[in-house]
Design an enzyme around this catalytic site. Sequence first.
Site, PDB file in Angstrom:
ATOM      1  N   ASP A 110       0.830  -1.196   0.000  1.00 23.64           N
ATOM      2  CA  ASP A 110       0.000   0.000   0.000  1.00 23.64           C
ATOM      3  C   ASP A 110       0.874   1.260   0.000  1.00 23.64           C
ATOM      4  OD1 ASP A 110      -2.826   0.992   0.438  1.00 23.64           O
ATOM      5  OD2 ASP A 110      -1.857   1.931   2.158  1.00 23.64           O
ATOM      6  N   GLU A 163      14.513 -15.306  -0.020  1.00 25.60           N
ATOM      7  CA  GLU A 163      14.955 -16.356   0.908  1.00 25.60           C
ATOM      8  C   GLU A 163      13.939 -17.485   0.987  1.00 25.60           C
ATOM      9  OE1 GLU A 163      15.551 -14.810   4.811  1.00 25.60           O
ATOM     10  OE2 GLU A 163      16.951 -13.280   4.075  1.00 25.60           O
TER      11      GLU A 163
HETATM   12  C1  GLC Z   1      -4.281   2.992  -0.700  1.00 22.49           C
HETATM   13  C2  GLC Z   1      -5.505   2.131  -0.522  1.00 22.49           C
HETATM   14  C3  GLC Z   1      -6.638   2.989  -0.065  1.00 22.49           C
HETATM   15  C4  GLC Z   1      -6.262   3.618   1.245  1.00 22.49           C
HETATM   16  C5  GLC Z   1      -4.951   4.368   1.157  1.00 22.49           C
HETATM   17  C6  GLC Z   1      -4.401   4.683   2.496  1.00 22.49           C
HETATM   18  O1  GLC Z   1      -4.429   3.914  -1.711  1.00 22.49           O
HETATM   19  O2  GLC Z   1      -5.772   1.450  -1.711  1.00 22.49           O
HETATM   20  O3  GLC Z   1      -7.824   2.276   0.039  1.00 22.49           O
HETATM   21  O4  GLC Z   1      -7.261   4.514   1.665  1.00 22.49           O
HETATM   22  O5  GLC Z   1      -3.953   3.599   0.501  1.00 22.49           O
HETATM   23  O6  GLC Z   1      -3.934   3.511   3.118  1.00 22.49           O
END
Ligand code: GLC
Length: 534
Positions: free
Chosen positions: A217, A266
């Site tokens: 993310d 790994e």
């Molecule tokens: C990413 C995720 C989204 C979230 C953001 C903050 O863009 O896909 O859903 O709100 O990160 O974590």
Amino acid sequence: MTQHLTDSLQTPTGTQPGGWWRDAVIYQVYPRSFADSNGDGMGDLEGIRSRLPYLKELGVDAVWLSPFYASPQADAGYDVADYRAIDPMFGTLHDADAVIREAHRLGLRIIVDLVPNHCSDQHEWFKQALREGPGTPLRERFHFRPGRGADGELPPNDWESIFGGPAWTRVADGEWYLHLFAPEQPDFNWEHPAVQDEFRSILRFWLDLGTDGFRIDVAHGLVKAPGLPDLGRDEQLKLLGNQVLPFFDQDGVHEIYRSWRKILDEYDGDRIGVAEAWTPSADRTALYLRPDELHQAFNFHYLGTGWDAAALRAAIDDSLDAMRPVGAPTTWVLSNHDVVRHRTRFGGDLGRARAAALLMLALPGSAYVYQGEELGLPEVVDLPDEVRQDPSFFKENGQDGLRDGCRVPIPWSGTEAPYGFGPGGSWLPQPEAWAELSVEAQTGREGSTLELYREALRIRREHPALGAGDAVEWLAAPEGVLAFRRGDFVCTANTTTEPVAFAAPGVPLLASGEQAEPGVLPGDTTVWWQVTSG
Ligand code: GLC
Ligand code: CA
């Protein structure tokens, strides 16, 4: 919890050498909206486990699960309070283990979501940082700063949150902390060795449990420019993805992914990292995919391209050209949990959404399918304000988001809500028209969108030219039509609403809409062809 690293994962058919992920179709499960096992209206891990046979039958190779970690749900789980625990709303660690085992038994891979840019304000480190006050060690794991102005009443710099408003919140003792997203999502300070160590350990935790990889993310956000310099302008959202920013796409992030790659390597069985990276160009995205970094990145450039032949062709060429030098597969995506579903984005017409799907699934590389798109679900555009939960909805300037309409629980069966989603209700109301879009209603129904996806994925698995390689050979085509060849396979997509004359390049394998009379490509239709000679 015992390890099962070498669980009997069947080798999926049709996978080219060099990594299962290179041509994989990866299905995104949004846990709260997929299947609810206990009737509380929220999807959960046991619901997911029970529906894995559906995904196997659909024909995908892997499943990406959006976050299910312990979380106050200020941002639907992207605010993680404990990276090694499951939120009770979704189940237990035992349930997560059961999902992974069952998936592997079925020959499906599991990718989990990792959220390293920020945690929840209920994470132990952040709570301790708040308790212990300015100057204490835990504060250094986040970005705490005194404010500007005579009394420190102004934020430390001019950065804006992606969800709207300042990216800083002031705490009781007067210091401010940085959050690129909601105030409940404090950003980690990735310069701090403890943060780096912690995430290496979290990676191992999930790899030991048998996961096949991570969707990372905000992969472009971890490192901030030294000194956290002002941007010097407002409306910063408009800059996202257009230029390198002091908080996005800093070169320092690559060091982190190099260290993660060593850990992934790994482990046996080809574990992968997928970057959610919003960068100014496909070339800068490719930097995340150098051979000693991550394996794939979402192709937001493609996702952002309209249903227009010339624009699509340019996006396809740009994407393939950018990834070739680093040897990474291109990925393709039309929908996810953050954007308006592509059926609605492309004007609401189901035929067009189906045509877009067949085009995507004919391209070389890996494709991402968001739960419900295989049912032809549209965006739910009329959710009442009081049921909405997306934090971007509540922010004055964050209206851009409005992400609840693509997160409505999907319909499985029956004629009334919640359409088999679970034995109770559903956390967001489902439209009445969804009865006929349910899995049950579409299964075995000739021409249904679900059967189209199943057939496309079956052909893709069996047809070596589909998904493989890193190039398409464009064929001459009338305006508004895309035609390309890959080995003995041709794909034609008419992005106009009108039929267009086009000599059949072979025998039709599959069409997204009505079969046309010979020599005509119907409007808003993609056809796959098998070339029999030459
Ligand atoms: C990413 C995720 C989204 C979230 C953001 C903050 O863009 O896909 O859903 O709100 O990160 O974590
Ligand atoms: Ca539930």
